[in-house]
Write a protein that holds these residues in place. Structure first.
Motif, PDB file in Angstrom:
ATOM      1  N   LEU A  18       0.713  -1.311  -0.109  1.00  0.00           N
ATOM      2  CA  LEU A  18       0.002   0.091   0.048  1.00  0.00           C
ATOM      3  C   LEU A  18       0.820   1.205   0.072  1.00  0.00           C
ATOM      4  CD1 LEU A  18      -2.773  -1.036   2.935  1.00  0.00           C
ATOM      5  CD2 LEU A  18      -3.180  -0.872   0.262  1.00  0.00           C
ATOM      6  N   ALA A  21       3.304   2.244   3.020  1.00  0.00           N
ATOM      7  CA  ALA A  21       3.729   0.947   3.608  1.00  0.00           C
ATOM      8  C   ALA A  21       5.445   0.839   3.704  1.00  0.00           C
ATOM      9  CB  ALA A  21       3.431  -0.244   2.827  1.00  0.00           C
ATOM     10  N   GLY A  22       6.023   1.483   2.969  1.00  0.00           N
ATOM     11  CA  GLY A  22       7.539   1.690   3.426  1.00  0.00           C
ATOM     12  C   GLY A  22       8.183   1.386   2.127  1.00  0.00           C
ATOM     13  N   VAL A  26      12.363   1.831   2.539  1.00  0.00           N
ATOM     14  CA  VAL A  26      13.178   0.578   2.875  1.00  0.00           C
ATOM     15  C   VAL A  26      14.246   0.394   1.490  1.00  0.00           C
ATOM     16  CG1 VAL A  26      13.374  -1.972   3.018  1.00  0.00           C
ATOM     17  CG2 VAL A  26      11.814  -0.569   4.173  1.00  0.00           C
ATOM     18  N   ASP A  47       7.203   7.283  -7.816  1.00  0.00           N
ATOM     19  CA  ASP A  47       6.906   8.523  -7.975  1.00  0.00           C
ATOM     20  C   ASP A  47       7.845   9.113  -9.113  1.00  0.00           C
ATOM     21  OD1 ASP A  47       5.237   8.649  -5.795  1.00  0.00           O
ATOM     22  OD2 ASP A  47       6.757   9.382  -4.606  1.00  0.00           O
ATOM     23  N   GLU A 161       8.572  -3.765  12.356  1.00  0.00           N
ATOM     24  CA  GLU A 161       9.645  -3.648  12.605  1.00  0.00           C
ATOM     25  C   GLU A 161      10.365  -2.368  12.211  1.00  0.00           C
ATOM     26  OE1 GLU A 161       9.285  -7.655   9.691  1.00  0.00           O
ATOM     27  OE2 GLU A 161      10.414  -6.118   8.838  1.00  0.00           O
TER      28      GLU A 161
HETATM   29  N1  LIG Z   1       9.280   0.068   9.598  1.00  0.00           N
HETATM   30  C1  LIG Z   1       9.183   0.826   8.804  1.00  0.00           C
HETATM   31  N2  LIG Z   1       9.400   0.623   7.464  1.00  0.00           N
HETATM   32  C2  LIG Z   1       9.227   1.694   6.452  1.00  0.00           C
HETATM   33  N3  LIG Z   1       8.745   2.777   6.689  1.00  0.00           N
HETATM   34  C3  LIG Z   1       8.581   3.301   7.918  1.00  0.00           C
HETATM   35  C4  LIG Z   1       8.607   2.191   8.966  1.00  0.00           C
HETATM   36  N4  LIG Z   1       8.223   2.860  10.092  1.00  0.00           N
HETATM   37  C5  LIG Z   1       7.970   4.140   9.767  1.00  0.00           C
HETATM   38  N5  LIG Z   1       7.845   4.082   8.523  1.00  0.00           N
HETATM   39  C6  LIG Z   1       7.575   5.690   7.767  1.00  0.00           C
HETATM   40  O1  LIG Z   1       6.400   5.325   6.804  1.00  0.00           O
HETATM   41  C7  LIG Z   1       6.671   6.127   5.749  1.00  0.00           C
HETATM   42  C8  LIG Z   1       6.651   5.104   4.638  1.00  0.00           C
HETATM   43  O2  LIG Z   1       6.799   5.924   3.475  1.00  0.00           O
HETATM   44  P1  LIG Z   1       7.389   5.718   2.055  1.00  0.00           P
HETATM   45  O3  LIG Z   1       7.328   6.723   1.172  1.00  0.00           O
HETATM   46  O4  LIG Z   1       8.457   4.703   2.115  1.00  0.00           O
HETATM   47  O5  LIG Z   1       6.482   4.252   1.508  1.00  0.00           O
HETATM   48  P2  LIG Z   1       6.002   3.852   0.143  1.00  0.00           P
HETATM   49  O6  LIG Z   1       5.199   2.499   0.354  1.00  0.00           O
HETATM   50  O7  LIG Z   1       6.913   4.149  -0.866  1.00  0.00           O
HETATM   51  O8  LIG Z   1       4.637   5.046  -0.289  1.00  0.00           O
HETATM   52  P3  LIG Z   1       4.058   5.666  -1.667  1.00  0.00           P
HETATM   53  O9  LIG Z   1       3.276   3.894  -2.378  1.00  0.00           O
HETATM   54  O10 LIG Z   1       3.159   6.462  -1.381  1.00  0.00           O
HETATM   55  O11 LIG Z   1       5.296   6.075  -2.283  1.00  0.00           O
HETATM   56  C9  LIG Z   1       7.795   6.802   5.841  1.00  0.00           C
HETATM   57  O12 LIG Z   1       7.590   8.232   6.339  1.00  0.00           O
HETATM   58  C10 LIG Z   1       8.900   6.085   6.743  1.00  0.00           C
HETATM   59  O13 LIG Z   1       9.779   6.894   7.562  1.00  0.00           O
END
Ligand SMILES: Nc1ncnc2c1ncn2[C@@H]1O[C@H](COP(=O)(O)OP(=O)(O)OP(=O)(O)O)[C@@H](O)[C@H]1O
Ligand SMILES: [Mg+2]
Length: 180
Positions: A18, A21-22, A26, A47, A161
């Protein structure tokens, strides 16, 4: 002992999950660590791709599938040339993720698993709020489906985590499977 550039195997680390989700967080950390080890890498992130390669596409199922089809082509060419490709895309549809798996070498699916409620609370981009207000349509988790991977190579519980713990899981997997 890590592989040097000369005997590096190509791979595709495919983060799915989603929004919030990170995947990007990561993915970036894994990229940083592998780069320090001297691996040849490329980064493909939602993005950036949405502003370039797939600028003309929207978020209907057809457009999302087309987006993944284009990315798969790029990942295929890079991995074929022994580059490690780190991909982070919501990629909500199972069938097209499985197509990406079939079309590339050494596809490693990484499920960034965090409940919708947690992702929505993070909402760093304010997109969930907009989606709830109906200002964005076809938003995954709110007004569009997300099909979880059934047998991902790696599952990250990014609600439980830390980014470091999730990153370490991936590095461990790559070591155990002789990619690094
Ligand atoms: N364990 C974790 N792992 C990853 N992100 C985390 C964790 N805990 C908190 N976060 C925070 O959650 C947010 C995740 O955002 P991120 O942009 O990485 O998500 P994404 O999956 O790439 O979303 P999008 O699809 O909107 O680009 C960040 O602000 C990050 O710091
Ligand atoms: Mg992201």
């Amino acid at each position: 002992m890590y592989k040097n550039q000369a005997n590096q195997k190509g791979f595709v680390l495919w983060f799915t999950g989603l929004s919030q989700a990170g995947k990007t967080s990561v993915g970036n950390r894994v990229h940083q660590i592998l780069k320090e080890k001297g691996l040849k890498l490329e980064r493909l992130d939602g993005d950036i791709v949405r502003q370039s390669l797939s600028k003309d596409l929207g978020f209907s199922k057809k457009d999302r599938d087309e987006n993944i089809r284009r990315i798969t082509m790029v990942a295929r060419l890079l991995s074929k040339n022994n580059i490690g490709v780190i991909c982070s895309f919501i990629s909500p549809y199972r069938k097209i993720r499985d197509m990406a798996r079939r079309e590339t070498n050494n596809f490693i699916e990484v499920f960034c698993n965090a409940p919708l409620g947690i992702c929505e609370k993070r909402d760093k981009k304010g997109l969930y709020q907009k989606a709830r207000r109906g200002e964005i349509l076809n938003f995954t988790g709110v007004s569009d489906p997300y099909e979880s991977p059934q047998t991902p190579e790696i599952e990250l519980r990014t609600d439980q985590e830390s980014i470091e713990e999730s990153t370490n899981k991936i590095i461990k997997y790559l070591e155990e499977n002789s990619f690094i």
